[in-house]
Scaffold this active site. Structure first.
Site, PDB file in Angstrom:
ATOM      1  N   LYS A  97       6.607 -10.821  -7.662  1.00  0.00           N
ATOM      2  CA  LYS A  97       5.396 -10.974  -6.843  1.00  0.00           C
ATOM      3  C   LYS A  97       4.325 -11.843  -7.526  1.00  0.00           C
ATOM      4  CE  LYS A  97       6.013  -6.626  -4.337  1.00  0.00           C
ATOM      5  NZ  LYS A  97       5.327  -5.408  -3.813  1.00  0.00           N
TER       6      LYS A  97
ATOM      7  N   TYR B 191       7.568  -8.128   5.992  1.00  0.00           N
ATOM      8  CA  TYR B 191       7.024  -6.766   5.863  1.00  0.00           C
ATOM      9  C   TYR B 191       6.726  -6.142   7.231  1.00  0.00           C
ATOM     10  CZ  TYR B 191       6.562  -6.887   0.751  1.00  0.00           C
ATOM     11  OH  TYR B 191       6.816  -6.908  -0.602  1.00  0.00           O
TER      12      TYR B 191
ATOM     13  N   PHE C 156      -2.321  -0.620   4.763  1.00  0.00           N
ATOM     14  CA  PHE C 156      -2.351  -1.639   3.710  1.00  0.00           C
ATOM     15  C   PHE C 156      -1.679  -2.949   4.118  1.00  0.00           C
ATOM     16  CE2 PHE C 156       1.264   1.242   2.862  1.00  0.00           C
ATOM     17  CZ  PHE C 156       2.323   0.343   2.864  1.00  0.00           C
TER      18      PHE C 156
ATOM     19  N   ARG D 205      16.345  -0.546  -8.122  1.00  0.00           N
ATOM     20  CA  ARG D 205      15.223   0.371  -7.888  1.00  0.00           C
ATOM     21  C   ARG D 205      14.921   1.183  -9.152  1.00  0.00           C
ATOM     22  NH1 ARG D 205      13.247   0.183  -3.039  1.00  0.00           N
ATOM     23  NH2 ARG D 205      12.287   2.233  -3.015  1.00  0.00           N
TER      24      ARG D 205
ATOM     25  N   THR E  40       6.885   2.871  -7.001  1.00  0.00           N
ATOM     26  CA  THR E  40       5.999   1.903  -6.338  1.00  0.00           C
ATOM     27  C   THR E  40       4.630   1.858  -7.002  1.00  0.00           C
ATOM     28  OG1 THR E  40       7.124   2.338  -4.254  1.00  0.00           O
ATOM     29  CG2 THR E  40       4.984   1.264  -4.102  1.00  0.00           C
TER      30      THR E  40
ATOM     31  N   ARG F 160       7.748  -1.944 -13.537  1.00  0.00           N
ATOM     32  CA  ARG F 160       6.390  -1.641 -13.060  1.00  0.00           C
ATOM     33  C   ARG F 160       5.559  -0.929 -14.127  1.00  0.00           C
ATOM     34  NH1 ARG F 160       8.639  -0.201  -7.067  1.00  0.00           N
ATOM     35  NH2 ARG F 160       8.145  -2.192  -6.045  1.00  0.00           N
TER      36      ARG F 160
ATOM     37  N   ASN G  15       2.261  -4.846  -7.773  1.00  0.00           N
ATOM     38  CA  ASN G  15       3.234  -4.061  -8.554  1.00  0.00           C
ATOM     39  C   ASN G  15       4.446  -4.883  -8.999  1.00  0.00           C
ATOM     40  OD1 ASN G  15       4.535  -4.184  -6.106  1.00  0.00           O
ATOM     41  ND2 ASN G  15       4.847  -1.982  -5.882  1.00  0.00           N
TER      42      ASN G  15
ATOM     43  N   HIS H 254       9.438  -6.521  -5.808  1.00  0.00           N
ATOM     44  CA  HIS H 254       9.952  -5.835  -4.619  1.00  0.00           C
ATOM     45  C   HIS H 254      11.464  -5.740  -4.765  1.00  0.00           C
ATOM     46  CE1 HIS H 254      10.978  -4.893  -0.442  1.00  0.00           C
ATOM     47  NE2 HIS H 254      11.925  -5.807  -0.575  1.00  0.00           N
TER      48      HIS H 254
ATOM     49  N   GLU I 238      17.479  -8.647   4.177  1.00  0.00           N
ATOM     50  CA  GLU I 238      16.473  -9.336   3.348  1.00  0.00           C
ATOM     51  C   GLU I 238      17.073 -10.555   2.648  1.00  0.00           C
ATOM     52  OE1 GLU I 238      13.640  -5.430   2.503  1.00  0.00           O
ATOM     53  OE2 GLU I 238      14.534  -6.479   0.813  1.00  0.00           O
TER      54      GLU I 238
HETATM   55  P1  CMP Z   1       7.202  -3.184  -1.791  1.00  0.00           P
HETATM   56  O1  CMP Z   1       8.423  -2.588  -2.401  1.00  0.00           O
HETATM   57  O2  CMP Z   1       7.084  -4.656  -1.845  1.00  0.00           O
HETATM   58  O3  CMP Z   1       7.095  -2.708  -0.277  1.00  0.00           O
HETATM   59  C1  CMP Z   1       5.852  -2.590   0.399  1.00  0.00           C
HETATM   60  C2  CMP Z   1       4.692  -2.785  -0.507  1.00  0.00           C
HETATM   61  O4  CMP Z   1       3.441  -2.365  -0.031  1.00  0.00           O
HETATM   62  C3  CMP Z   1       4.896  -1.978  -1.760  1.00  0.00           C
HETATM   63  O5  CMP Z   1       5.932  -2.551  -2.532  1.00  0.00           O
HETATM   64  C4  CMP Z   1       3.508  -1.998  -2.376  1.00  0.00           C
HETATM   65  O6  CMP Z   1       3.322  -3.051  -3.273  1.00  0.00           O
HETATM   66  C5  CMP Z   1       2.594  -2.257  -1.167  1.00  0.00           C
HETATM   67  N1  CMP Z   1       1.592  -1.215  -0.997  1.00  0.00           N
HETATM   68  C6  CMP Z   1       0.266  -1.420  -1.015  1.00  0.00           C
HETATM   69  N2  CMP Z   1      -0.377  -0.259  -0.818  1.00  0.00           N
HETATM   70  C7  CMP Z   1       0.553   0.704  -0.674  1.00  0.00           C
HETATM   71  C8  CMP Z   1       0.507   2.112  -0.445  1.00  0.00           C
HETATM   72  N3  CMP Z   1      -0.646   2.770  -0.343  1.00  0.00           N
HETATM   73  N4  CMP Z   1       1.684   2.777  -0.363  1.00  0.00           N
HETATM   74  C9  CMP Z   1       2.877   2.110  -0.449  1.00  0.00           C
HETATM   75  N5  CMP Z   1       2.971   0.773  -0.680  1.00  0.00           N
HETATM   76  C10 CMP Z   1       1.819   0.083  -0.786  1.00  0.00           C
END
Ligand code: CMP
Length: 140
Positions: free
Chosen positions: A11, A51, A59, A87, A93, A104, A114, A117, A128
């Site tokens: 990212k 997304y 968010f 993962r 996350t 992370r 973070n 992905h 994807e």
């Molecule tokens: P990702 O795995 O890219 O999938 C969705 C993304 O939303 C997640 O990682 C986070 O970086 C982002 N995100 C931002 N805010 C939140 C939240 N409150 N809960 C979950 N994901 C969030």
């Protein structure tokens, strides 16, 4: 266990800090092979569509803005049980919950910024991967 493929995205927070190589080293250290990789700048339309599953989440707008704020590196990872292996090495996350040794834990700045992905299932991985790569881009 089967050899699988999964989609990974490094990212904008990580590319901005020049961490692509360090993230890749952790992926490879976890037994994952980078079989396709491209550095791109997502358009707003691409990020919104990628997304789409989060469209109703509070968010979503911030997430799209963040993912288009700088370059990302899209990757296909291959290995035994690749979806779960990726993962595991990514970590939770929210970096506050991420285990020692994960990407992370080491690099993420926040739940939004973070660093990586990863696909959450084999079914989503196939969709994807197809979103960013065609078959001849992937060299196993
Ligand atoms: P990702 O795995 O890219 O999938 C969705 C993304 O939303 C997640 O990682 C986070 O970086 C982002 N995100 C931002 N805010 C939140 C939240 N409150 N809960 C979950 N994901 C969030």
């Amino acid at each position: 266990m089967a050899v699988e493929r999964t989609l990974s995205i490094i990212k904008p927070d990580a590319t901005r800090r020049n961490l692509t190589g360090q993230v890749n080293a952790k992926l490879e250290g976890a037994g994952l092979r980078i079989v396709a990789q491209r550095r791109i700048r997502l358009t707003r339309e691409q990020a919104e569509s990628f997304y789409d599953v989060h469209r109703e989440r509070p968010f979503y707008g911030d997430l799209v803005a963040f993912m288009t704020s700088g370059p990302v590196v899209v990757q296909v990872l291959e290995g035994e049980n690749a979806v779960m292996a990726n993962r595991d090495v990514m970590g939770a996350t929210n970096p506050a919950d991420a285990a020692e040794g994960t990407i992370r834990k080491a690099f993420a700045e926040s739940i939004e910024a973070n660093s990586v992905h990863g696909s959450d299932s084999a079914e989503n991985a196939a969709m994807e991967i197809a979103y960013f790569f065609s078959g001849c881009d992937i060299v196993g």
